[in-house]
Write an enzyme that holds these catalytic residues in place. Structure first.
Site, mmCIF file in Angstrom:
data_model
loop_
_atom_site.group_PDB
_atom_site.id
_atom_site.type_symbol
_atom_site.label_atom_id
_atom_site.label_comp_id
_atom_site.label_asym_id
_atom_site.label_seq_id
_atom_site.Cartn_x
_atom_site.Cartn_y
_atom_site.Cartn_z
ATOM 1 N N CYS A 49 0.829 -1.213 0.000
ATOM 2 C CA CYS A 49 0.000 0.000 0.000
ATOM 3 C C CYS A 49 0.865 1.266 0.000
ATOM 4 O O CYS A 49 1.482 1.575 -1.005
ATOM 5 C CB CYS A 49 -0.995 -0.038 1.156
ATOM 6 S SG CYS A 49 -2.442 1.018 0.893
ATOM 7 N N HIS A 56 -4.076 -5.430 0.201
ATOM 8 C CA HIS A 56 -3.752 -5.941 1.536
ATOM 9 C C HIS A 56 -3.916 -7.457 1.619
ATOM 10 O O HIS A 56 -5.014 -7.958 1.868
ATOM 11 C CB HIS A 56 -4.654 -5.268 2.581
ATOM 12 C CG HIS A 56 -4.270 -3.859 2.881
ATOM 13 N ND1 HIS A 56 -3.383 -3.524 3.869
ATOM 14 C CD2 HIS A 56 -4.632 -2.693 2.282
ATOM 15 C CE1 HIS A 56 -3.211 -2.210 3.885
ATOM 16 N NE2 HIS A 56 -3.962 -1.684 2.930
ATOM 17 N N GLU A 78 -2.898 -9.431 3.932
ATOM 18 C CA GLU A 78 -3.110 -9.864 5.319
ATOM 19 C C GLU A 78 -4.569 -9.771 5.749
ATOM 20 O O GLU A 78 -4.957 -10.323 6.787
ATOM 21 C CB GLU A 78 -2.249 -9.017 6.260
ATOM 22 C CG GLU A 78 -2.822 -7.682 6.674
ATOM 23 C CD GLU A 78 -2.944 -6.647 5.559
ATOM 24 O OE1 GLU A 78 -3.733 -5.700 5.702
ATOM 25 O OE2 GLU A 78 -2.233 -6.784 4.542
#
Length: 354
Positions: free
Chosen positions: A246, A330, A332
């Site tokens: 990001c 993302h 995760e």
């Protein structure tokens, strides 16, 4: 209490308000169906007023273990319906009480679809959440305020910290631009011990701990404001493998010599399709960003590895000769839920090769 949202183009929406003090921020929308507490505590939302498009919020309560930051950094929340009767065996409290505890005003019983359409049409803009009887003069004074640009330095750690097992196979230096807890958990779960540095750490500070790899985290605001980090990251090229997510992806782009630009209304949600150009496989990803990398400004030794299926924007890139890669989304956040965890494995392999 009755409340309202006033956008800077004059459009006004009315609803009920939890909390009464006027707040100003950039109004954005997130299309995720779950994860309201993770969204609220993601440091990348600093200074923003978040509109959640899913109609019912608070229906599974709150759980301290899933927060992504030490506190909410957003300025306000807008939802269709605020549920005060949650049903979840893990529930630890009402979402409305969580909002009260942290002083986050919430405008509810409002047409979030209409707000989303307004943002999609006009682009993200400033807005004010206030009581319905707040005078127009006061609203205009708030709208005239310049939004801050120091978000990263407000959300980053203030000192060097440690995380993970001291006997882990890999030692990773983390640049904290507003890192989410799940990213730290994912690195630790991949046999990494972490040394976490503030966003303004010098390259010499990183080298002093002799890590096996360097991680550049997510974070809020305009990546063009992070020139101090860009200059230090340049000094780390060729030193050890680097992985960015990001904001870290955008910082790397600038360190390569590339540029970023602001998207009309950003990518925020948990169902964004991204194509891996090497395999032609499409991944469903979780995203939260308002800026993108300009592919035309990247040097010849940097290739685009992933693109957004929706609008073709850059979602991943890699250096052709150095062990450096990054992604815009993302992994995760488990939108797959495990489809994108291979990226942490990829980082491990680069560190294993040295």
């Amino acid at each position: 209490m009755k409340g309202k949202l006033v956008l800077e183009n004059g459009t006004t929406f009315y609803g009920n308000l939890l909390g009464g003090a006027p707040v100003v921020g950039e109004v954005v929308f997130n299309t995720g169906m779950t994860g309201y507490q993770e969204i609220l505590t993601d440091p990348s939302y600093a200074d923003q007023i978040i509109t959640l498009t899913y109609p019912l919020i608070g229906n599974y309560g709150t759980l301290n273990a899933i927060t992504q930051g030490p506190k909410p950094y957003c300025k306000g929340l807008i939802v269709g319906e605020l549920c005060d009767f949650p049903s979840n065996w893990q529930n630890e409290g009402l979402f409305s009480e969580y909002l009260r505890l942290h002083g986050i005003p919430c405008l509810y019983d409002i047409d979030t679809r209409a707000i989303t359409r307004a943002i999609r049409k006009e682009g993200v803009m400033k807005g004010v959440v206030a009581r319905a009887d707040c005078e127009d003069e006061t609203i205009q004074q708030f709208l005239k305020k310049e939004l801050p640009t120091d978000q990263v330095m407000r959300v980053t750690t203030k000192w060097q910290g440690l995380r993970g097992d001291k006997d882990a196979e890999f030692h990773v230096a983390v640049y904290d631009f507003g890192v989410k807890e799940n990213i730290l958990h994912s690195l630790v779960a991949n046999d990494c011990r972490l040394t976490i540095f503030p966003a303004d750490a010098k390259a010499e500070d990183i080298k002093a701990v002799n890590p096996d790899g360097i991680f550049l985290s997510n974070g809020p605001g305009d990546p063009a404001d992070l020139s101090y980090a860009v200059e230090e990251v340049k000094k780390l090229f060729g030193y050890k493998p680097i992985f960015g997510i990001c904001m870290g992806h955008q910082v790397l782009a600038q360190a390569y010599g590339g540029k970023t630009y602001k998207l009309k209304f950003g990518h925020r949600g948990s169902n964004h399709p991204v194509k891996d150009l090497a395999t032609n496989r499409v991944y469903i990803t979780s995203q939260n960003h308002g800026f993108a990398v300009d592919a035309s400004t990247l040097p010849d030794d940097v290739i685009v590895t992933h693109v957004s299926v929706n609008d073709g924007t850059v979602e991943g890139m890699a250096h052709t000769t150095l062990p450096i890669f990054s992604i815009q989304y993302h992994p995760e956040a488990s939108p797959g839920p495990t489809d994108n965890l291979y990226l942490f494995q990829q980082f491990k392999e680069l560190m294993r090769k040295g």
